[in-house]
Design an enzyme around this catalytic site. Structure first.
Site, PDB file in Angstrom:
ATOM      1  CD  GLU A 272       6.374   2.324   6.397  1.00 34.32           C
ATOM      2  OE1 GLU A 272       5.816   1.234   6.181  1.00 34.32           O
ATOM      3  OE2 GLU A 272       6.819   3.048   5.501  1.00 34.32           O
ATOM      4  NE  ARG A 285      12.040  -2.602   1.712  1.00 35.31           N
ATOM      5  CZ  ARG A 285      12.385  -3.769   1.154  1.00 35.31           C
ATOM      6  NH1 ARG A 285      13.322  -3.811   0.212  1.00 35.31           N
ATOM      7  NH2 ARG A 285      11.798  -4.895   1.527  1.00 35.31           N
ATOM      8  CG  LEU A 286       9.928  -0.357   7.538  1.00 40.53           C
ATOM      9  CD1 LEU A 286       8.564  -0.870   8.003  1.00 40.53           C
ATOM     10  CD2 LEU A 286      10.129   1.090   7.967  1.00 40.53           C
ATOM     11  CG  ASP A 391       4.050  -5.057   4.131  1.00 42.09           C
ATOM     12  OD1 ASP A 391       3.281  -5.442   3.229  1.00 42.09           O
ATOM     13  OD2 ASP A 391       4.962  -4.237   3.945  1.00 42.09           O
ATOM     14  CD  GLU A 394       2.475 -10.393  -0.325  1.00 34.74           C
ATOM     15  OE1 GLU A 394       1.734  -9.407  -0.401  1.00 34.74           O
ATOM     16  OE2 GLU A 394       3.540 -10.405   0.350  1.00 34.74           O
ATOM     17  NE  ARG A 441       2.424  -6.843   0.171  1.00 37.33           N
ATOM     18  CZ  ARG A 441       3.565  -6.520  -0.429  1.00 37.33           C
ATOM     19  NH1 ARG A 441       3.709  -5.310  -0.948  1.00 37.33           N
ATOM     20  NH2 ARG A 441       4.553  -7.391  -0.526  1.00 37.33           N
ATOM     21  CG  ASP A 458       3.642  -1.763  -1.804  1.00 36.37           C
ATOM     22  OD1 ASP A 458       2.940  -1.382  -0.855  1.00 36.37           O
ATOM     23  OD2 ASP A 458       4.600  -2.541  -1.674  1.00 36.37           O
ATOM     24  CG  HIS A 523       2.757   4.744   2.899  1.00 40.41           C
ATOM     25  ND1 HIS A 523       4.105   5.043   2.969  1.00 40.41           N
ATOM     26  CD2 HIS A 523       2.658   3.410   3.125  1.00 40.41           C
ATOM     27  CE1 HIS A 523       4.781   3.934   3.228  1.00 40.41           C
ATOM     28  NE2 HIS A 523       3.925   2.928   3.319  1.00 40.41           N
TER      29      HIS A 523
END
Length: 665
Positions: A272, A285-286, A391, A394, A441, A458, A523
């Site tokens: 990822e 984080r990315l 990802d 929302e 998700r 998650d 993961h």
């Protein structure tokens, strides 16, 4: 003769029947509807929402008049609402000026069980509770009695509750084999607190409900799958081994070799961090600029090709936001691809936790085309990437300005579906539908027709009731009833905060569970350096390798389940009652499942448990897949040491010979 479908005047009120079943019942002492004028308050912080309403002018109409196949409800001589049934669609329209809140109560029989609500994490049966239909972060802990949830609530409303979900859907199914779907994306609440009815509270002045009926649950689930869209069968590579998740730059390729040397059946490498990383207080984080990081992943197209030559696919990551310190942000800004502030032409930036991002405006066809082609197409698919985590979805704020002029309160729930459409468009543009696999998700009604695979979000790295390993079973079962055939989870869990870290036992138990899902994928979590990984010790590596072989061994059976999903609309992971509908004791079971019709999987989801109760449904004999011991149908206390989870196959299964091989995969 019983009326099949339609309104009938009864005892100063009316009944509505559908497929011979009573679905609405209005009497002066039990009115079917309320209306009101809403006064909402919406607060969002990093995908966590606090939504309140203080409705005014509530009316509860008691009088009714039937004419021309419709009903008008009145209060003190003034018409309040009109109900009309056409085929399987009931339309409710408020007639009081300014009223935009509908509460409609569907009739419930004593003891009737209700399921649905999209992907629910805490409760499979909805009876006795309310479930807001609003896509959001599900929260960390999700249990107001725990210290973790309390601390997360103090930190940005992030604790969550039992009803928070990435994927709500305003659809219910009942044990009378009825289903009701609200065909709207506005905020709504499914309220099953009163056993006398199942209520829908809808933030709108009009609502259309779709009705479905069947003689049993399989046909009902199949109807809903047809309504919302069926997924293509999963490709052989996705079900033929484990996808190893590593985010360690080019070292990921070296570490992958350790899994292979340990005897793991590997079908994919998921990195990822292919676009770079950003260290935050939440963890690693990315970097949200969806282009390969040539320093972190040098020669990535060549490495991907080399893996694929060995039968191993490469997977990546993307989401529908762009950080404002990235290169793609500038291109998107120039192209007018972002949602804007309500009163200016400035980009609406969202705080995602110590970095800000623009939200791509997928109400613009040009934006959908740009992201599908520029990012998912050229940056990902064209260099050989075979799948990705799609990802988020929302976070659409409720005060943005959208290109199509739509109300963001209504568009918010539609956002995951638009996001799924963009991903499916990119895959189709390269002729890769049914081969490239993205997993999501977030969801809402209609995501099923675009997203080929769900993942459960998650989970915390623990055994907790509302946010731990067991919630992924509830997620798969609930989502499967409304048309999502394939679900899986982060093997090992994801969220590690406030000292909550993985244990060896959790890692082992999660392998036992993940092997019996259509896709097995690990993961490293949000804090990989603080947590055990599957290659941290030889013992954990051997554990993962063994269960990856179990997963691969089941591929012929999973292919059979994929065929059933395509032909019948049945999910791979099924509640026990789906094949045994006459046994009401099975209706609320959410800690074990049928994997197809022929396997019972009862994962151990309690810490330190070394046995568990298992229900073997129906009649006939079941065989323990790992001991060979035969059990009769019924309830049994079964030994469950680590490495030997309770998994049973029907003795008369046509796949019995395959299942026998699970003892030595």
């Amino acid at each position: 003769m019983e009326l099949e479908a339609g309104f009938s005047a009864v005892e100063g009120g009316f009944d509505l029947r559908f497929a011979g079943r009573l679905v609405l019942r209005h009497r002066p002492d039990a009115p079917v509807l309320d209306s009101a004028r809403g006064n909402p308050s919406v607060l969002m912080y990093r995908g966590n929402f606090k939504i309140d309403d203080a409705p005014e002018g509530q009316l509860t109409p008691l009088d009714c008049a039937l004419e021309d196949g419709a009903v008008t409800l009145s209060h003190q001589g003034a018409a309040v609402a009109r109900l009309e049934l056409a085929d399987n669609r009931l339309t409710v329209t408020l007639l009081t000026p300014g009223h935009d809140r509908i509460s409609l109560r569907w009739h419930a029989e004593p003891g009737e069980t209700v399921w649905g609500g999209g992907e629910q994490m805490s409760y499979f049966a909805l009876n006795g509770r309310e479930f807001p239909m609003w896509t959001s972060e599900p929260g960390v802990g999700r249990d107001k009695t725990t210290e973790l949830t309390r601390q997360m609530d103090e930190s940005g409303m992030a604790g969550g509750d039992y009803y928070h979900t990435n994927y709500p859907q305003p659809t219910i199914l009942t044990s009378r084999w009825l289903a009701v779907h609200l065909d709207a994306a506005c905020y709504s609440v499914i309220d099953c607190a009163d056993p006398a009815h199942h209520a829908f509270a809808v933030w709108s002045s009009a609502a259309t409900f779709e009705l479905f009926a069947a003689d049993g649950p399989q046909d009902l689930v199949g109807q809903l799958s047809t309504r919302f869209g069926r997924q293509p069968p999963l490709p052989d590579w996705a079900i033929g081994g484990a996808i190893v998740g590593l985010k360690d730059g080019t070292r990921s390729f070296e570490r992958l070799e350790g899994f292979i040397q340990a005897g793991a059946a590997v079908s994919g490498l998921w990195c990822e961090d292919w676009a770079g990383i950003r260290e935050t207080s939440f963890g690693r984080r990315l970097f949200w600029d969806w282009r390969r990081d040539n320093q972190r992943y040098a020669d990535l197209p060549q490495r991907i090709a080399a893996l694929q030559a060995r039968g191993i696919r490469f997977l990546a990551y993307a989401n529908p936001y762009l950080c404002n310190d990235g290169i793609l942000y500038e291109e998107a800004l120039e192209g007018g691809h972002f949602c804007l502030k309500p009163d200016s032409d400035e980009v609406y930036l969202v705080d995602f936790g110590e970095f800000d991002c623009g939200v791509l405006d997928f109400t613009r066809p040009q934006t959908r085309d740009w992201f599908a082609e520029k990012v998912l197409g050229k940056e990902m698919l064209d260099i050989g990437i075979s799948g990705w985590m799609a990802d988020f979805g929302e976070y659409l704020p409720t005060d943005v300005r959208l290109a199509d002029g739509s109300d963001p309160m209504e568009a918010h729930n539609r956002w995951p579906v638009l996001w799924a459409e963009v991903n499916a468009q990119a895959v189709a543009s390269r002729g890769k539908t049914g081969d490239a696999v993205f997993f999501m998700r977030a969801g809402f009604s209609g995501v099923q027709g675009h997203c080929p695979l769900l993942w459960a979000g998650d989970q915390s790295v623990d055994f907790t009731r509302h946010d731990g390993i067991g919630t992924v079973i509830t997620a798969a079962l609930s989502a499967g009833l409304v048309g999502n055939a394939y679900s899986h989870s982060d093997c090992g869990g994801y969220t590690s905060l406030l000292g909550n870290v993985r244990t060896v036992e959790l890692m082992e138990r999660w392998c036992e569970l993940a092997a019996f899902a259509p896709v097995m994928r690990s993961h490293e979590g949000n804090r990989p350096d603080d947590n055990l990984q599957y290659d941290s010790t030889p013992e954990l590596l051997a554990c993962f390798a063994r269960w990856s072989r179990v997963h691969a061994h089941l591929a012929p059976y999973v292919r059979h389940l994929c065929n059933e999903a395509v032909e019948l609309g049945l999910p791979a992971q099924r509640p026990l009652f789906l094949h045994h509908p006459d046994d009401a004791s099975l209706y609320a079971v959410q800690d074990q499942y049928l994997y197809g019709a022929d396997l019972v999987v009862a994962p151990v989801i309690e810490e330190r448990a070394r046995e568990r109760q298992v229900i073997l449904p129906g009649e006939g004999e079941w065989v323990h897949a790992f001991t060979g011991e035969t059990f009769s149908a019924g309830t049994h206390m079964v030994a469950a040491p680590i490495g030997c989870p309770p998994v049973f196959y029907r003795a008369q299964s046509g796949y019995a010979e395959l299942f026998q091989g699970l003892r030595h995969p």
